[in-house]
Design a protein around this motif. Structure first.
Motif, PDB file in Angstrom:
ATOM      1  N   GLY A 108       0.798  -1.223   0.000  1.00 38.75           N
ATOM      2  CA  GLY A 108       0.000   0.000   0.000  1.00 38.75           C
ATOM      3  C   GLY A 108       0.832   1.274   0.000  1.00 38.75           C
ATOM      4  O   GLY A 108       0.427   2.278  -0.592  1.00 38.75           O
ATOM      5  N   HIS A 109       1.999   1.244   0.655  1.00 36.90           N
ATOM      6  CA  HIS A 109       2.864   2.424   0.675  1.00 36.90           C
ATOM      7  C   HIS A 109       3.419   2.711  -0.721  1.00 36.90           C
ATOM      8  O   HIS A 109       3.519   3.875  -1.137  1.00 36.90           O
ATOM      9  N   LYS A 110       3.766   1.655  -1.440  1.00 35.85           N
ATOM     10  CA  LYS A 110       4.241   1.847  -2.811  1.00 35.85           C
ATOM     11  C   LYS A 110       3.094   2.318  -3.718  1.00 35.85           C
ATOM     12  O   LYS A 110       3.291   3.150  -4.605  1.00 35.85           O
ATOM     13  N   ASP A 111       1.903   1.771  -3.465  1.00 34.98           N
ATOM     14  CA  ASP A 111       0.745   2.153  -4.291  1.00 34.98           C
ATOM     15  C   ASP A 111       0.399   3.628  -4.126  1.00 34.98           C
ATOM     16  O   ASP A 111       0.109   4.317  -5.113  1.00 34.98           O
ATOM     17  N   VAL A 112       0.412   4.131  -2.884  1.00 39.33           N
ATOM     18  CA  VAL A 112       0.042   5.530  -2.681  1.00 39.33           C
ATOM     19  C   VAL A 112       1.120   6.455  -3.239  1.00 39.33           C
ATOM     20  O   VAL A 112       0.811   7.536  -3.763  1.00 39.33           O
ATOM     21  N   GLU A 113       2.384   6.052  -3.182  1.00 38.29           N
ATOM     22  CA  GLU A 113       3.443   6.865  -3.785  1.00 38.29           C
ATOM     23  C   GLU A 113       3.305   6.889  -5.303  1.00 38.29           C
ATOM     24  O   GLU A 113       3.543   7.925  -5.942  1.00 38.29           O
ATOM     25  N   GLN A 114       2.889   5.771  -5.891  1.00 39.11           N
ATOM     26  CA  GLN A 114       2.646   5.768  -7.332  1.00 39.11           C
ATOM     27  C   GLN A 114       1.446   6.631  -7.686  1.00 39.11           C
ATOM     28  O   GLN A 114       1.447   7.343  -8.712  1.00 39.11           O
ATOM     29  N   ASP A 118       1.491   9.790 -10.276  1.00 40.38           N
ATOM     30  CA  ASP A 118       0.534   9.930 -11.378  1.00 40.38           C
ATOM     31  C   ASP A 118      -0.260  11.227 -11.255  1.00 40.38           C
ATOM     32  O   ASP A 118      -0.494  11.917 -12.256  1.00 40.38           O
ATOM     33  N   PHE A 119      -0.684  11.547 -10.031  1.00 42.88           N
ATOM     34  CA  PHE A 119      -1.491  12.752  -9.819  1.00 42.88           C
ATOM     35  C   PHE A 119      -0.711  14.006 -10.205  1.00 42.88           C
ATOM     36  O   PHE A 119      -1.252  14.899 -10.861  1.00 42.88           O
ATOM     37  N   TYR A 120       0.553  14.077  -9.793  1.00 42.85           N
ATOM     38  CA  TYR A 120       1.370  15.264 -10.061  1.00 42.85           C
ATOM     39  C   TYR A 120       2.181  15.168 -11.352  1.00 42.85           C
ATOM     40  O   TYR A 120       2.839  16.134 -11.730  1.00 42.85           O
ATOM     41  N   ASP A 121       2.156  13.991 -11.998  1.00 44.43           N
ATOM     42  CA  ASP A 121       2.965  13.755 -13.195  1.00 44.43           C
ATOM     43  C   ASP A 121       4.447  14.017 -12.889  1.00 44.43           C
ATOM     44  O   ASP A 121       5.132  14.728 -13.616  1.00 44.43           O
ATOM     45  N   MET A 122       4.916  13.414 -11.804  1.00 43.46           N
ATOM     46  CA  MET A 122       6.314  13.547 -11.390  1.00 43.46           C
ATOM     47  C   MET A 122       6.945  12.171 -11.198  1.00 43.46           C
ATOM     48  O   MET A 122       6.243  11.155 -11.088  1.00 43.46           O
ATOM     49  N   ASP A 123       8.255  12.133 -11.151  1.00 40.62           N
ATOM     50  CA  ASP A 123       8.989  10.862 -11.136  1.00 40.62           C
ATOM     51  C   ASP A 123       9.081  10.222  -9.761  1.00 40.62           C
ATOM     52  O   ASP A 123       9.162   9.000  -9.658  1.00 40.62           O
ATOM     53  N   HIS A 124       9.110  11.042  -8.708  1.00 46.26           N
ATOM     54  CA  HIS A 124       9.376  10.506  -7.375  1.00 46.26           C
ATOM     55  C   HIS A 124       8.344  11.018  -6.369  1.00 46.26           C
ATOM     56  O   HIS A 124       7.919  12.172  -6.430  1.00 46.26           O
ATOM     57  N   ALA A 125       7.990  10.149  -5.430  1.00 49.86           N
ATOM     58  CA  ALA A 125       7.106  10.533  -4.328  1.00 49.86           C
ATOM     59  C   ALA A 125       7.566   9.820  -3.068  1.00 49.86           C
ATOM     60  O   ALA A 125       7.946   8.649  -3.102  1.00 49.86           O
ATOM     61  N   ALA A 292       7.835   5.290  12.640  1.00 48.71           N
ATOM     62  CA  ALA A 292       7.006   4.216  12.106  1.00 48.71           C
ATOM     63  C   ALA A 292       6.214   4.702  10.891  1.00 48.71           C
ATOM     64  O   ALA A 292       5.805   5.860  10.818  1.00 48.71           O
ATOM     65  N   SER A 293       5.990   3.790   9.965  1.00 50.13           N
ATOM     66  CA  SER A 293       5.249   4.141   8.756  1.00 50.13           C
ATOM     67  C   SER A 293       3.743   4.155   9.031  1.00 50.13           C
ATOM     68  O   SER A 293       3.264   3.630  10.034  1.00 50.13           O
ATOM     69  N   LEU A 294       3.019   4.751   8.119  1.00 47.40           N
ATOM     70  CA  LEU A 294       1.561   4.846   8.258  1.00 47.40           C
ATOM     71  C   LEU A 294       0.918   3.459   8.226  1.00 47.40           C
ATOM     72  O   LEU A 294       1.378   2.564   7.518  1.00 47.40           O
ATOM     73  N   PRO A 295      -0.185   3.269   8.960  1.00 47.40           N
ATOM     74  CA  PRO A 295      -0.905   1.991   8.949  1.00 47.40           C
ATOM     75  C   PRO A 295      -1.437   1.662   7.553  1.00 47.40           C
ATOM     76  O   PRO A 295      -1.749   2.568   6.772  1.00 47.40           O
ATOM     77  N   CYS A 303      -4.620   6.440  -1.013  1.00 47.17           N
ATOM     78  CA  CYS A 303      -4.421   6.068  -2.418  1.00 47.17           C
ATOM     79  C   CYS A 303      -5.726   6.176  -3.197  1.00 47.17           C
ATOM     80  O   CYS A 303      -5.774   6.767  -4.291  1.00 47.17           O
ATOM     81  N   THR A 304      -6.787   5.640  -2.639  1.00 48.49           N
ATOM     82  CA  THR A 304      -8.095   5.689  -3.304  1.00 48.49           C
ATOM     83  C   THR A 304      -8.572   7.125  -3.464  1.00 48.49           C
ATOM     84  O   THR A 304      -9.090   7.516  -4.522  1.00 48.49           O
TER      85      THR A 304
END
Length: 416
Positions: A108-114, A118-125, A292-295, A303-304
Motif C-alpha cells: 500500500g505504501h508503494k501504491d500511494v506513492e505511485q 501519477d497525480f502530479y505527473d512527477m517521477d518521485h514521491a 514508524a510508517s503509516l498503517p 491512495c483511493t
C-alpha cells in the motif's frame, strides 16, 4: 565524588534555585485563564461527539455545521475510500510496527506513492507519517549548515522547524513581496546553496502566493524551490495539483510538499519531485528513517482518495461556487475579511481582538456553526481571526444557513 557535587544533586538544592521549566509559558497560561474567566467555552478543547458527514457533526449535544475542518474535497466519508480502508485493515492488520527502511513498507505504501506520481505527473514521491514531518524532513535534509533558506515570513511552523533542525541560515522576507524576496537573494554569498520555500495558499488568511513571479526570481538567482501545497491540493489548478499548476510553474518547482489531512481526507504527508537524485532521501532523511510508517488502512484510503481527486472537476467547481458565495455574503453583511476576493477555500473573518473573537466563536457554536478561532502568535500581524474552511460537500442551502448564523452572531456580539 566530592561533597559539593553531591550537594548539587540534591532535590532541595535544585528547588532552591527556583527554576521552573514551565515559567516560559506563563503569558499563554494567563491569557487562557483570562479568556475562560469571562465564562466563554474553551475554543481550543472542542469535542466532536459524533461526526455525521463531511459537513456536520454533533458538538455539545447539538448538530453543528462544520466550517473549520480543512476537509476541502469532502473525502472523509467517500464510500470507495472507506471500503479501501476496511479491506486493508482486514488484509494487513492495524499497523506496520516499523520504519519504512525496515519492515514498514507494505504494498500500500508503494501504491500511494505511485498514485502521487501519477497525480502530479512527477517521477518521485515520498510519503511521511504526517504533513508536519514532510516539511521537517525534506527541508532539514536538503538545506544544512552553510546553506541559505529564503522563505516567506508567514510560513507554517513546520517550515520554520525544518529550517532550525537543518541548521541552515534562515532569511525571511515580507509576506508575498516579490521585490523583498529578490533583495534577500541578492545578498546571499556566491556559491552558497539556496532553497526558496513558498506556500501555494497561506492557511491563516487564505491568500495565494504569486508563484509565477517568485519562482522566476528564485531560478534567476540559482535557487532550488520548494512549494507547500497543503491548502491547495485537490481543488486549485485544472487537475487539482495546486497553485503551481494554476501558475504554470510545475516544471520549475523542485519539490512539492503536501498532506493527506486536508483534501485527501486522512492523515500523512508527502513530497514529490523530479530531481534525479531524490531517492537517496529515503536513507538520509531522519524524520522519514526513524519513525514508524503509516498503517495499511491509512495508505489505502489515501491512495483511493488521490485517484478520485484527479477526476473531481465537478467537485472543484462546486467548491469554488461555495467560496464565492460565502465570501461575498460575509462581505455584504459588513464583516472584515482577510482577502478582497475569494482566493481559496479558506475565508478569514478578522475580529477586533481576542475577547470579541472568542465571544463571536461561541455565539456561532451556539447557533450551530463550528469555525476555527485563530489567535496570536499563530496569526500574521497579531490578528485574531475566525477561519472558515469550506467543503465541496457543503450544499447551497448550508452556505445560506452559514450566512444566517454569522449575521445573527455578529449582531448579538456587536461585530456588525
Amino acid at each position: 565524588m566530592s561533597e559539593g557535587i553531591m550537594q548539587a544533586d540534591q532535590p532541595e538544592t535544585r528547588e532552591a534555585a527556583g527554576t521552573d521549566l514551565f515559567s516560559k509559558f506563563d503569558p499563554i497560561i494567563q491569557m487562557r485563564e483570562k479568556l475562560l474567566g469571562t465564562g466563554i467555552e474553551d475554543p481550543f478543547s472542542l469535542v466532536m461527539e459524533r461526526v455525521l458527514s463531511p459537513t456536520r457533526a454533533v458538538c455539545n449535544g447539538r448538530e453543528t455545521i462544520l466550517l473549520g475542518t480543512y476537509n476541502y474535497m469532502g473525502m472523509t466519508f467517500d464510500p470507495d475510500v472507506i471500503e479501501a480502508g476496511k479491506q486493508a485493515l482486514a488484509d494487513f492488520g492495524a499497523g506496520t510496527t516499523g520504519s519504512r527502511v525496515l519492515n514498514g513498507t507494505y504494498q500500500g505504501h508503494k501504491d500511494v506513492e505511485q498514485a502521487l506520481c501519477d497525480f502530479y505527473d512527477m517521477d518521485h514521491a515520498m510519503v511521511f507519517s504526517t504533513g508536519y514531518q514532510a516539511n521537517l524532513g525534506i527541508i532539514s535534509t536538503i538545506a544544512g549548515k552553510g546553506d541559505y533558506i529564503v522563505l516567506d515570513i508567514d510560513s507554517h511552523a513546520s517550515i520554520y522547524d525544518g529550517c532550525k533542525m537543518g541548521d541552515a541560515e534562515i532569511v525571511p522576507f515580507k509576506h508575498n513581496d516579490i521585490e523583498a524576496m529578490e533583495k534577500r537573494l541578492k545578498r546571499i554569498p556566491d556559491g552558497a546553496g539556496i532553497l526558496v520555500v513558498l506556500e501555494g495558499v497561506y492557511s491563516m488568511l487564505g491568500d495565494v502566493a504569486p508563484l509565477k513571479e517568485m519562482v522566476a526570481v528564485a531560478k534567476k538567482h540559482g535557487a532550488m524551490v520548494l512549494v507547500d501545497e497543503a491548502h491547495s491540493m485537490g481543488f486549485i489548478g485544472e487537475n487539482g495539483r495546486g497553485v503551481a499548476e494554476q501558475a504554470g510553474v510545475m516544471d520549475d518547482v523542485d519539490f512539492i510538499i503536501g498532506t493527506f489531512s486536508k483534501s485527501v481526507g486522512t492523515v500523512g504527508g508527502f513530497c514529490v519531485s523530479n530531481h534525479p537524485k531524490f531517492e537517496i532521501m529515503r536513507l538520509v532523511c531522519r524524520p522519514y528513517t526513524f519513525t514508524a510508517s503509516l498503517p495499511p488502512s491509512v495508505v489505502a484510503t489515501a491512495c483511493t482518495s488521490i485517484r478520485k481527486l484527479g477526476q473531481a472537476s465537478n467537485k472543484r467547481a462546486h467548491l469554488w461556487e461555495n467560496s464565492k458565495r460565502l465570501h461575498g455574503g460575509l462581505k455584504d453583511l459588513g464583516f472584515t475579511l482577510g482577502t478582497e476576493t475569494p482566493e481559496s477555500a479558506i475565508i478569514a473573518v478578522i475580529m477586533p481582538d481576542l475577547e470579541k473573537g472568542a465571544a463571536m466563536w461561541e455565539a456561532l457554536l451556539k447557533g450551530g456553526l463550528y469555525v476555527n478561532l485563530a489567535r496570536p502568535p499563530a496569526t500574521p500581524a497579531n490578528m485574531t481571526l475566525l477561519r472558515c474552511s469550506l467543503c465541496a460537500e457543503h450544499s447551497e442551502s448550508e452556505v445560506e444557513e452559514i450566512l444566517e448564523i454569522f449575521e445573527n452572531a455578529g449582531k448579538s456580539v456587536g461585530i456588525i
